[in-house]
Write an enzyme that holds these catalytic residues in place. Structure first.
Site, mmCIF file in Angstrom:
data_model
loop_
_atom_site.group_PDB
_atom_site.id
_atom_site.type_symbol
_atom_site.label_atom_id
_atom_site.label_comp_id
_atom_site.label_asym_id
_atom_site.label_seq_id
_atom_site.Cartn_x
_atom_site.Cartn_y
_atom_site.Cartn_z
ATOM 1 N N GLU A 105 -9.249 -27.528 -13.564
ATOM 2 C CA GLU A 105 -10.534 -28.173 -13.304
ATOM 3 C C GLU A 105 -11.566 -27.134 -12.870
ATOM 4 O O GLU A 105 -11.217 -26.076 -12.335
ATOM 5 C CB GLU A 105 -10.365 -29.252 -12.231
ATOM 6 N N HIS A 107 -5.338 -36.198 -16.346
ATOM 7 C CA HIS A 107 -4.386 -36.672 -15.339
ATOM 8 C C HIS A 107 -4.736 -38.073 -14.828
ATOM 9 O O HIS A 107 -5.853 -38.556 -15.006
ATOM 10 C CB HIS A 107 -4.340 -35.699 -14.161
#
Length: 203
Positions: free
Chosen positions: A86, A7
């Site tokens: 994550e 990202h």
């Protein structure tokens, strides 16, 4: 072929970066949105049309994926994949880097960046993540179009441990880390072996 994307930025230029993991769902900054749009433009210019798209459930990855898809004339339905989320940084979540180093030490952080060895107190579930990446790589593809995966830095590295050829290639990298707005390319050669064609590229 598999395109693995990290990202875009989640911190402003004048803001101190922190260890942001699974428990902190930040949006992209203006710069992060620019990075995501640049990825979409880059992929479109290369003529990539994705047959499958897997995205972490976190907002920053979903926003990155949406910006990439905006450059595609047609796109597959986005699938949420928890193995792309994550890692949980435990007591280091949301702390600046110097505080993290003070707690776990530089050696532990280097072992994470170069060998994906999980620091004490972090929750990464490496075996489950590696198994998920391996299942993805060995599954029969639904089409001959590439698969796009949009994830985070902590999750992406386990792709390189899911196959012996990728693991060998990873040892030559300066780090397993993908930069924000960066991507890697995993493809197959004529012998159907996985090949790491790029890691850490940015448009």
């Amino acid at each position: 072929m598999f395109i693995i994307v990290r990202h875009g930025n989640t911190f402003e230029a004048d803001e101190q970066p922190r260890r942001i993991g699974a428990r902190t769902d930040l949006p992209l900054t203006a710069k992060g949105k620019e990075q995501a749009r640049a990825l979409g433009a880059c992929f479109a210019a290369r003529g990539w049309r994705f047959g499958r798209m897997l995205v972490s459930p976190l907002l920053r990855t979903r926003q990155t994926a949406e910006a990439i898809l905006a450059h595609m004339p047609s796109a597959p339905q986005v699938e949420t994949a928890d193995f792309l989320r994550e890692v949980d940084h435990g007591p280091d979540e949301n702390l600046p880097e110097e505080a993290v180093v003070a707690r776990i030490g530089k050696e532990a952080l280097n072992a994470w960046e170069h060998g994906a060895e999980v620091p004490p107190g972090w929750v990464a579930e490496p075996e489950a993540r590696i198994a998920a990446w391996r299942d993805l790589f060995t599954a029969e593809p639904a089409s001959d179009q590439p698969t796009l995966l949009v994830t985070s830095n902590g999750a992406a590295r386990f792709a390189l441990l899911a196959d012996p050829h990728l693991h060998k290639a990873a040892k030559a990298l300066p780090s397993l880390k993908l930069p924000t707005g960066g991507y890697g390319i995993v493809a197959r050669n004529g012998q159907q072996q996985l090949v790491l064609q790029a890691w850490g590229e940015r448009p």
